[in-house]
Design a protein around this motif. Structure first.
Motif, PDB file in Angstrom:
ATOM      1  N   ARG A 118       7.486  -5.105  -2.350  1.00 45.97           N
ATOM      2  CA  ARG A 118       8.766  -4.651  -1.818  1.00 45.97           C
ATOM      3  C   ARG A 118       9.291  -3.473  -2.640  1.00 45.97           C
ATOM      4  NH1 ARG A 118       8.018  -9.846  -1.013  1.00 45.97           N
ATOM      5  NH2 ARG A 118       8.750 -10.832   0.901  1.00 45.97           N
ATOM      6  N   GLY A 119       9.738  -2.426  -1.925  1.00 48.07           N
ATOM      7  CA  GLY A 119      10.235  -1.235  -2.576  1.00 48.07           C
ATOM      8  C   GLY A 119       9.187  -0.169  -2.811  1.00 48.07           C
ATOM      9  N   GLU A 120       7.906  -0.480  -2.676  1.00 44.82           N
ATOM     10  CA  GLU A 120       6.851   0.502  -2.900  1.00 44.82           C
ATOM     11  C   GLU A 120       6.631   1.376  -1.667  1.00 44.82           C
ATOM     12  OE1 GLU A 120       3.964  -1.540  -6.259  1.00 44.82           O
ATOM     13  OE2 GLU A 120       3.286  -1.413  -4.194  1.00 44.82           O
ATOM     14  N   LEU A 121       6.010   2.550  -1.891  1.00 45.28           N
ATOM     15  CA  LEU A 121       5.709   3.486  -0.818  1.00 45.28           C
ATOM     16  C   LEU A 121       4.279   3.280  -0.318  1.00 45.28           C
ATOM     17  CD1 LEU A 121       7.295   6.776  -2.236  1.00 45.28           C
ATOM     18  CD2 LEU A 121       8.311   5.121  -0.650  1.00 45.28           C
ATOM     19  N   VAL A 122       4.097   3.473   0.980  1.00 42.99           N
ATOM     20  CA  VAL A 122       2.786   3.389   1.620  1.00 42.99           C
ATOM     21  C   VAL A 122       2.609   4.643   2.471  1.00 42.99           C
ATOM     22  CG1 VAL A 122       1.310   2.087   3.189  1.00 42.99           C
ATOM     23  CG2 VAL A 122       2.879   0.871   1.672  1.00 42.99           C
TER      24      VAL A 122
ATOM     25  N   ILE B 296       3.275   7.577  15.879  1.00 46.35           N
ATOM     26  CA  ILE B 296       3.088   6.556  14.847  1.00 46.35           C
ATOM     27  C   ILE B 296       4.095   5.435  15.108  1.00 46.35           C
ATOM     28  CG2 ILE B 296       2.960   6.113  12.369  1.00 46.35           C
ATOM     29  CD1 ILE B 296       0.990   8.258  13.363  1.00 46.35           C
ATOM     30  N   ARG B 297       3.559   4.253  15.406  1.00 44.30           N
ATOM     31  CA  ARG B 297       4.411   3.096  15.671  1.00 44.30           C
ATOM     32  C   ARG B 297       4.291   2.122  14.485  1.00 44.30           C
ATOM     33  NH1 ARG B 297       6.313   1.571  20.521  1.00 44.30           N
ATOM     34  NH2 ARG B 297       4.772   2.945  21.545  1.00 44.30           N
ATOM     35  N   TYR B 298       5.426   1.537  14.084  1.00 44.51           N
ATOM     36  CA  TYR B 298       5.433   0.632  12.927  1.00 44.51           C
ATOM     37  C   TYR B 298       6.458  -0.468  13.144  1.00 44.51           C
ATOM     38  CZ  TYR B 298       9.621   3.315  11.683  1.00 44.51           C
ATOM     39  OH  TYR B 298      10.860   3.920  11.721  1.00 44.51           O
ATOM     40  N   HIS B 299       6.397  -1.505  12.308  1.00 45.23           N
ATOM     41  CA  HIS B 299       7.343  -2.619  12.370  1.00 45.23           C
ATOM     42  C   HIS B 299       8.554  -2.290  11.505  1.00 45.23           C
ATOM     43  CE1 HIS B 299       3.833  -5.552  13.430  1.00 45.23           C
ATOM     44  NE2 HIS B 299       4.246  -4.824  14.471  1.00 45.23           N
ATOM     45  N   ALA B 300       9.680  -2.049  12.146  1.00 43.59           N
ATOM     46  CA  ALA B 300      10.873  -1.598  11.423  1.00 43.59           C
ATOM     47  C   ALA B 300      11.451  -2.677  10.517  1.00 43.59           C
ATOM     48  CB  ALA B 300      11.930  -1.143  12.426  1.00 43.59           C
ATOM     49  N   GLU B 301      11.164  -3.967  10.778  1.00 45.21           N
ATOM     50  CA  GLU B 301      11.695  -5.015   9.909  1.00 45.21           C
ATOM     51  C   GLU B 301      10.926  -5.097   8.591  1.00 45.21           C
ATOM     52  OE1 GLU B 301       8.668  -6.841  12.698  1.00 45.21           O
ATOM     53  OE2 GLU B 301      10.352  -5.426  12.805  1.00 45.21           O
ATOM     54  N   ALA B 302       9.753  -4.478   8.557  1.00 46.60           N
ATOM     55  CA  ALA B 302       8.959  -4.503   7.326  1.00 46.60           C
ATOM     56  C   ALA B 302       8.931  -3.147   6.624  1.00 46.60           C
ATOM     57  CB  ALA B 302       7.528  -4.950   7.622  1.00 46.60           C
ATOM     58  N   LEU B 303       8.964  -2.042   7.404  1.00 42.56           N
ATOM     59  CA  LEU B 303       8.836  -0.706   6.829  1.00 42.56           C
ATOM     60  C   LEU B 303       9.976   0.184   7.292  1.00 42.56           C
ATOM     61  CD1 LEU B 303       5.016  -0.139   7.511  1.00 42.56           C
ATOM     62  CD2 LEU B 303       6.050  -0.939   5.379  1.00 42.56           C
TER      63      LEU B 303
ATOM     64  N   VAL C 172       4.906   8.874   5.268  1.00 47.49           N
ATOM     65  CA  VAL C 172       5.262   8.046   4.120  1.00 47.49           C
ATOM     66  C   VAL C 172       6.268   6.987   4.554  1.00 47.49           C
ATOM     67  CG1 VAL C 172       6.145   8.036   1.761  1.00 47.49           C
ATOM     68  CG2 VAL C 172       4.866  10.019   2.608  1.00 47.49           C
ATOM     69  N   PHE C 173       5.959   5.712   4.253  1.00 47.91           N
ATOM     70  CA  PHE C 173       6.839   4.577   4.547  1.00 47.91           C
ATOM     71  C   PHE C 173       7.177   3.852   3.245  1.00 47.91           C
ATOM     72  CE2 PHE C 173       4.357   5.340   8.346  1.00 47.91           C
ATOM     73  CZ  PHE C 173       5.292   5.237   9.373  1.00 47.91           C
ATOM     74  N   GLN C 174       8.287   3.122   3.291  1.00 44.04           N
ATOM     75  CA  GLN C 174       8.679   2.276   2.158  1.00 44.04           C
ATOM     76  C   GLN C 174       8.826   0.843   2.640  1.00 44.04           C
ATOM     77  OE1 GLN C 174      12.530   3.041   0.295  1.00 44.04           O
ATOM     78  NE2 GLN C 174      11.702   2.449  -1.702  1.00 44.04           N
ATOM     79  N   VAL C 175       8.291  -0.096   1.852  1.00 45.97           N
ATOM     80  CA  VAL C 175       8.407  -1.511   2.188  1.00 45.97           C
ATOM     81  C   VAL C 175       9.838  -1.956   1.928  1.00 45.97           C
ATOM     82  CG1 VAL C 175       7.529  -3.828   1.736  1.00 45.97           C
ATOM     83  CG2 VAL C 175       5.991  -1.856   1.560  1.00 45.97           C
TER      84      VAL C 175
END
Length: 375
Positions: free
Chosen positions: A42-46, A66-73, A122-125
């Motif tokens: 949690r808090g790290e970048l991916v 680019i589709r992602y899960h907003a509750e996680a990233l 770039v995403f953040q957890v």
């Protein structure tokens, strides 16, 4: 012969098919996807990385979703290599899926060659993200070359990132899980809930060390290991601090050091006080008797072997009783008066010097008579 030659020729034609040797080179993909790390806390970048392959007809324009899960990233930014010139890519970051469109500069006469990692999303957890896998879907389509010809490229892939479970909070528990001396045994037997103990050791033991281990990641510090003199008790304190530094407890071990046996008085630097006192009195009487016989202060207690400074100091500290009728003098060791006479040479020394002088005169006279010439 002709029939055999025909069979050999036919075999040569069919050999590549039989051996399954392809007659064409492998196709290099236009784009591939990857993530920079398989898991993140949690808090790290991916980073989702878009990688371009070196193909003859390079892409001059394409669309990315680019589709992602907003509750996680949560989306942070895009990063591009130097191959993607400024102003050639536009991104709509507020939508999900994120949509980016790339169109190369048309004033160069050709599309720039794309290869390697060209774009990173770039995403953040999120702090409240659940542990486990989350999926990022990457899709590139609408690919065309510099001549605006639509290329048959449509690549989509799901990439998985594992979200690590949260680290445990430091414990606030302050306790020992073990406390064991290297000499002797604790009384009572150790228990984390018991904070007072006794330990007995021999008189020759001068220090005691312990093996101590704290629970729940705490720390332990022991204040000392050296013991007091034989016949005394030494408190040794083990202070335990919790892992979160909020709590402390103390375990106290009272170490009893045995009395020294009477036959071992000379083995230690701290003899019993009673023995020292008697020895001091006897030595003082002996020294005073010597003073009265020799009549000089140079034959004091320093000439007697084994007279300890501690006994001398203790004897001098004893208060002297006032003379009485039954005790004619303050010293209390006889009726003679002792006079201290200074700056006088002992008689036996004068005699020795006189004898030596006579011997020297005799030797000188004999030598003189021997070498004197006869008349």
């Amino acid at each position: 012969m002709k029939k055999q030659n025909f069979r050999a020729f036919l075999l040569l034609l069919l050999l590549p098919v039989l051996l399954r040797i392809p007659a064409y080179a492998a196709t290099v993909p236009y784009f591939t996807y990857s993530v920079d790390k398989p898991s993140a806390a949690r808090g790290e970048l991916v980073k989702l990385q878009i990688n371009a392959g070196q193909v003859p007809d390079t892409a001059a324009g394409f669309r990315m979703r680019i589709r992602y899960h907003a509750e996680a990233l949560s989306f942070v930014r895009t990063e591009t290599s130097s191959q993607i010139k400024s102003g050639t890519m536009v991104t709509n970051s507020v939508s999900n899926p994120i949509c980016s469109v790339y169109v190369c500069n048309v004033d160069q006469g050709a599309a720039p060659q794309l290869s390697g990692n060209i774009i990173s999303f770039v995403f953040q957890v999120r702090d409240g993200a659940s542990s486990g896998d989350t999926v990022i879907d990457a899709h590139i389509d609408e690919v065309c070359n510099y001549a605006a010809k639509q290329l048959d490229v449509d690549i989509e892939e799901n990439l998985t990132v594992s979200i690590e479970p949260p680290e445990e909070e430091p414990s606030d528990e302050a306790a020992l899980s073990r406390l064991a001396p290297y000499n002797g045994e604790l009384v009572p037997e150790f228990s984390p809930d018991v904070y007072r103990y006794r330990l007995s050791v021999g008189y020759a033991v001068e220090s005691v060390e312990f093996y101590a281990r704290a629970e729940e990641g705490g720390t332990v510090k022991i204040n000392r290991k050296s013991l007091f003199r034989p016949g005394t008790d030494t408190p040794i304190v083990a202070t335990v601090t919790s892992a979160d530094k909020t709590n402390q407890v103390q375990y106290v071990v009272l170490v009893s050091r045995a009395e020294k046996p009477a036959g071992a008085v000379g083995l230690s630097s701290d003899p019993p006080r009673s023995a020292g006192k008697a020895s001091g009195q006897e030595k003082t009487a002996s020294n005073q008797a010597k003073l009265s016989e020799k009549g000089t202060a140079e034959t004091t207690a320093r000439e007697e072997d084994g007279f300890s400074a501690a006994a001398e100091a203790e004897n001098q500290a004893q208060p002297q009783a006032a003379p009485t009728a039954a005790q004619p003098n303050a010293a209390g060791y006889g009726g003679r008066n002792v006079y201290i006479i200074g700056n006088q040479m002992p008689v036996y020394v004068v005699g020795m010097l006189t004898a030596a002088l006579c011997i020297l005169l005799g030797i000188a006279l004999s030598l003189y008579l021997k070498i004197k010439p006869r008349e």
